[in-house]
Each structure stands twice: as C-alpha cells, then as structure tokens.
Motif scaffolding. Sequence first.
Motif, PDB file in Angstrom:
ATOM      1  N   GLY A  58     -57.022 -37.055 -52.663  1.00 18.96           N
ATOM      2  CA  GLY A  58     -56.638 -37.308 -51.129  1.00 18.96           C
ATOM      3  C   GLY A  58     -57.982 -37.994 -50.639  1.00 18.96           C
ATOM      4  N   ASN A  59     -58.554 -37.561 -49.533  1.00 24.08           N
ATOM      5  CA  ASN A  59     -59.789 -38.235 -48.995  1.00 24.08           C
ATOM      6  C   ASN A  59     -60.930 -37.768 -49.829  1.00 24.08           C
ATOM      7  N   THR A  60     -61.207 -37.107 -50.753  1.00 21.70           N
ATOM      8  CA  THR A  60     -62.417 -36.905 -51.657  1.00 21.70           C
ATOM      9  C   THR A  60     -62.512 -37.748 -52.471  1.00 21.70           C
ATOM     10  N   PRO A  61     -63.595 -38.714 -52.284  1.00 20.30           N
ATOM     11  CA  PRO A  61     -64.005 -40.043 -53.139  1.00 20.30           C
ATOM     12  C   PRO A  61     -64.082 -39.495 -54.531  1.00 20.30           C
ATOM     13  N   ARG A  62     -63.536 -40.282 -55.583  1.00 18.80           N
ATOM     14  CA  ARG A  62     -63.553 -39.901 -57.078  1.00 18.80           C
ATOM     15  C   ARG A  62     -64.358 -40.909 -57.584  1.00 18.80           C
ATOM     16  N   LEU A  63     -65.653 -40.306 -58.097  1.00 20.18           N
ATOM     17  CA  LEU A  63     -66.768 -41.485 -58.443  1.00 20.18           C
ATOM     18  C   LEU A  63     -66.481 -41.765 -60.036  1.00 20.18           C
ATOM     19  N   LEU A  64     -66.840 -43.096 -60.284  1.00 21.18           N
ATOM     20  CA  LEU A  64     -67.056 -43.480 -61.614  1.00 21.18           C
ATOM     21  C   LEU A  64     -68.443 -44.029 -61.486  1.00 21.18           C
ATOM     22  N   LEU A  65     -69.452 -43.074 -62.385  1.00 20.60           N
ATOM     23  CA  LEU A  65     -70.952 -43.165 -62.364  1.00 20.60           C
ATOM     24  C   LEU A  65     -71.196 -43.964 -63.207  1.00 20.60           C
ATOM     25  N   GLY A  66     -72.031 -44.967 -63.008  1.00 20.72           N
ATOM     26  CA  GLY A  66     -72.639 -45.686 -64.141  1.00 20.72           C
ATOM     27  C   GLY A  66     -73.749 -45.145 -64.645  1.00 20.72           C
ATOM     28  N   SER A  67     -74.091 -45.281 -65.937  1.00 21.33           N
ATOM     29  CA  SER A  67     -75.066 -44.582 -66.580  1.00 21.33           C
ATOM     30  C   SER A  67     -76.457 -44.516 -65.945  1.00 21.33           C
ATOM     31  N   ASN A  68     -76.806 -45.494 -65.289  1.00 18.95           N
ATOM     32  CA  ASN A  68     -78.003 -45.397 -64.556  1.00 18.95           C
ATOM     33  C   ASN A  68     -77.977 -45.317 -63.001  1.00 18.95           C
ATOM     34  N   SER A  69     -76.839 -45.188 -62.499  1.00 19.71           N
ATOM     35  CA  SER A  69     -76.488 -44.949 -61.161  1.00 19.71           C
ATOM     36  C   SER A  69     -77.554 -43.736 -60.186  1.00 19.71           C
ATOM     37  N   LEU A  70     -77.822 -43.031 -61.159  1.00 18.89           N
ATOM     38  CA  LEU A  70     -78.817 -41.899 -60.364  1.00 18.89           C
ATOM     39  C   LEU A  70     -80.263 -42.301 -60.259  1.00 18.89           C
ATOM     40  N   GLU A  71     -80.706 -43.331 -60.870  1.00 19.41           N
ATOM     41  CA  GLU A  71     -82.070 -43.714 -60.910  1.00 19.41           C
ATOM     42  C   GLU A  71     -82.531 -43.983 -59.535  1.00 19.41           C
ATOM     43  N   ASN A  72     -83.796 -43.847 -59.227  1.00 21.90           N
ATOM     44  CA  ASN A  72     -84.342 -44.238 -57.946  1.00 21.90           C
ATOM     45  C   ASN A  72     -83.965 -42.979 -56.802  1.00 21.90           C
ATOM     46  N   MET A  73     -83.232 -41.981 -57.082  1.00 24.85           N
ATOM     47  CA  MET A  73     -83.275 -40.778 -56.415  1.00 24.85           C
ATOM     48  C   MET A  73     -84.431 -40.045 -56.103  1.00 24.85           C
ATOM     49  N   LYS A  74     -84.524 -39.740 -54.893  1.00 27.30           N
ATOM     50  CA  LYS A  74     -85.942 -39.232 -54.380  1.00 27.30           C
ATOM     51  C   LYS A  74     -85.447 -37.580 -53.790  1.00 27.30           C
ATOM     52  N   ASP A  75     -86.533 -36.752 -54.103  1.00 19.84           N
ATOM     53  CA  ASP A  75     -86.572 -35.605 -53.711  1.00 19.84           C
ATOM     54  C   ASP A  75     -87.065 -35.462 -52.211  1.00 19.84           C
ATOM     55  N   SER A  76     -87.236 -34.300 -51.500  1.00 14.97           N
ATOM     56  CA  SER A  76     -87.752 -34.018 -49.970  1.00 14.97           C
ATOM     57  C   SER A  76     -89.097 -34.438 -50.271  1.00 14.97           C
ATOM     58  N   ASN A  77     -89.921 -34.411 -51.352  1.00 16.09           N
ATOM     59  CA  ASN A  77     -91.144 -34.888 -51.227  1.00 16.09           C
ATOM     60  C   ASN A  77     -91.562 -36.410 -51.441  1.00 16.09           C
ATOM     61  N   GLY A  78     -90.364 -37.181 -51.806  1.00 11.59           N
ATOM     62  CA  GLY A  78     -90.574 -38.517 -51.913  1.00 11.59           C
ATOM     63  C   GLY A  78     -90.861 -38.850 -53.487  1.00 11.59           C
ATOM     64  N   HIS A  79     -90.743 -37.778 -54.313  1.00 18.57           N
ATOM     65  CA  HIS A  79     -90.802 -37.919 -55.927  1.00 18.57           C
ATOM     66  C   HIS A  79     -89.590 -38.647 -56.361  1.00 18.57           C
ATOM     67  N   THR A  80     -89.721 -39.642 -57.113  1.00 17.74           N
ATOM     68  CA  THR A  80     -88.607 -40.087 -57.961  1.00 17.74           C
ATOM     69  C   THR A  80     -87.960 -39.127 -59.054  1.00 17.74           C
ATOM     70  N   ILE A  81     -86.724 -39.266 -59.041  1.00 17.27           N
ATOM     71  CA  ILE A  81     -86.082 -38.235 -60.053  1.00 17.27           C
ATOM     72  C   ILE A  81     -86.371 -38.518 -61.369  1.00 17.27           C
ATOM     73  N   SER A  82     -86.497 -37.797 -62.389  1.00 18.93           N
ATOM     74  CA  SER A  82     -87.139 -38.094 -63.829  1.00 18.93           C
ATOM     75  C   SER A  82     -85.799 -38.602 -64.639  1.00 18.93           C
ATOM     76  N   LYS A  83     -86.016 -39.493 -65.757  1.00 19.65           N
ATOM     77  CA  LYS A  83     -84.999 -39.708 -66.572  1.00 19.65           C
ATOM     78  C   LYS A  83     -84.323 -38.399 -67.187  1.00 19.65           C
ATOM     79  N   LYS A  84     -84.899 -37.369 -67.339  1.00 21.58           N
ATOM     80  CA  LYS A  84     -84.498 -36.113 -68.074  1.00 21.58           C
ATOM     81  C   LYS A  84     -83.564 -35.517 -66.981  1.00 21.58           C
ATOM     82  N   GLN A  85     -83.838 -35.203 -65.643  1.00 19.65           N
ATOM     83  CA  GLN A  85     -83.176 -34.733 -64.685  1.00 19.65           C
ATOM     84  C   GLN A  85     -81.923 -35.723 -64.511  1.00 19.65           C
ATOM     85  N   GLN A  86     -82.072 -36.873 -64.344  1.00 17.44           N
ATOM     86  CA  GLN A  86     -80.889 -37.900 -64.387  1.00 17.44           C
ATOM     87  C   GLN A  86     -79.793 -37.401 -65.538  1.00 17.44           C
TER      88      GLN A  86
END
Length: 195
Positions: A58-86
């Motif tokens: 329905g209205n819930t988007p169904r995502l196809l994530l690229g293997s690097n699509s989560l890089e450059n995410m940041k936490d509330s302190n402004g720290h970039t996500i690690s490759k391990k966490q991705q």
Amino acid sequence: TYDDDFLKKAKKIEGIKEIWPVVEIPVTIKIEDYTKATVFCGIDLNAFTEISGQDNLGNTPRLLLGSNSLENMKDSNGHTISKKQQNKYLKMGEQLAITYTLDSIDSNKSSTEYSSSISDSSFTAMDNPGNNISPVSCLPCKVAAILPGEDNQIYIPLSQARILCSESGTALTVTKVLLKIKGKTNLENAKQHFE
C-alpha cells in the motif's frame, strides 16, 4: 531531460539494452539514531529482474537499497556511520526498521544536499526565514532487497513514487534515467556521451 530528443540520442548508443525513467523524491531517512538527507528513486521494478512481485504494501514504501546507500548517515552528535554499522544494518534486510520524512524541494540544492533536523519520531519543518511550519511524523518503510553494485541509490516502486509526490504536492517529473548497457566499452562510451 527525459524527452523525445533524449530517446533519439540514447538509441544511437551501442549496446543499450534498456532505458528506465527515474523520479527523485527528496526525503530524510532515519535508522535508530542515524539520519541522512537523500532521495527515493521511483522506478518501474521490472528494471530489476531479480526483484519479483509488485507493490503489496500500500502506502508503505518498499525500498531497494543500494549496497552503499546508508553511507554518510550521521548520528545526533554529527558522527558519520561506520562501515561496520552500515553492513550490520544491510544484513538485517527486511528486518531493518527504517523511517522517512518527505523533504521539500529547493531548486537551489542538488539531490544530495537536502537537509532537515529529526528527533525520535517527528521533527519541525522550517521555512526559509526559520519559522516553524508544522511537526512532521516519520513514516515507516520496508526494505525489500539489497542491490549489490547499485552504489548509493534507494529505489522505490514507481506506483509509490506517485503517491509520495501526491502527498507532498510535487509534480511527478522524470529527473534521470537508469540505462542498462551491454559491455564495458559500450558503458564507457555512453558515459562520455551524456557528460
């Protein structure tokens, strides 16, 4: 732009197998404490032969994530996500709890420069002078698949892109295309042709 002129040029490219129009919708995604301003790329899922079935959420988007699509995410302190966490998140696949908010389109920004501030389950949108507009809730999405080799794109079914454009009051406009080209030499020639 994706028009008759573009299609005429594309037909001249050797090795071209498929042309898929893409609609970009600016969003901010959130996973736990990490956020990222990005775009959902609305596309006909037939572009990905390994993905079967149509939109059944329905209205819930169904995502196809690229293997690097989560890089450059940041936490509330402004720290970039690690490759391990991705990688941890990507391995969760369909179990990954991911939410999104629709961002407004600003013609002065490129698709990678949208920004918002998010806290837990909602954030307050700001207009240009910084005045509060209204709180916006984070909405759920569902990971359907991880696409190896698809770089940093996040794809959604075109039918859901239409719904999101309607909800945000944005016109459904093709902003780029996905080309499927046979052969590395043909791919390099195509890249030069469209630069």
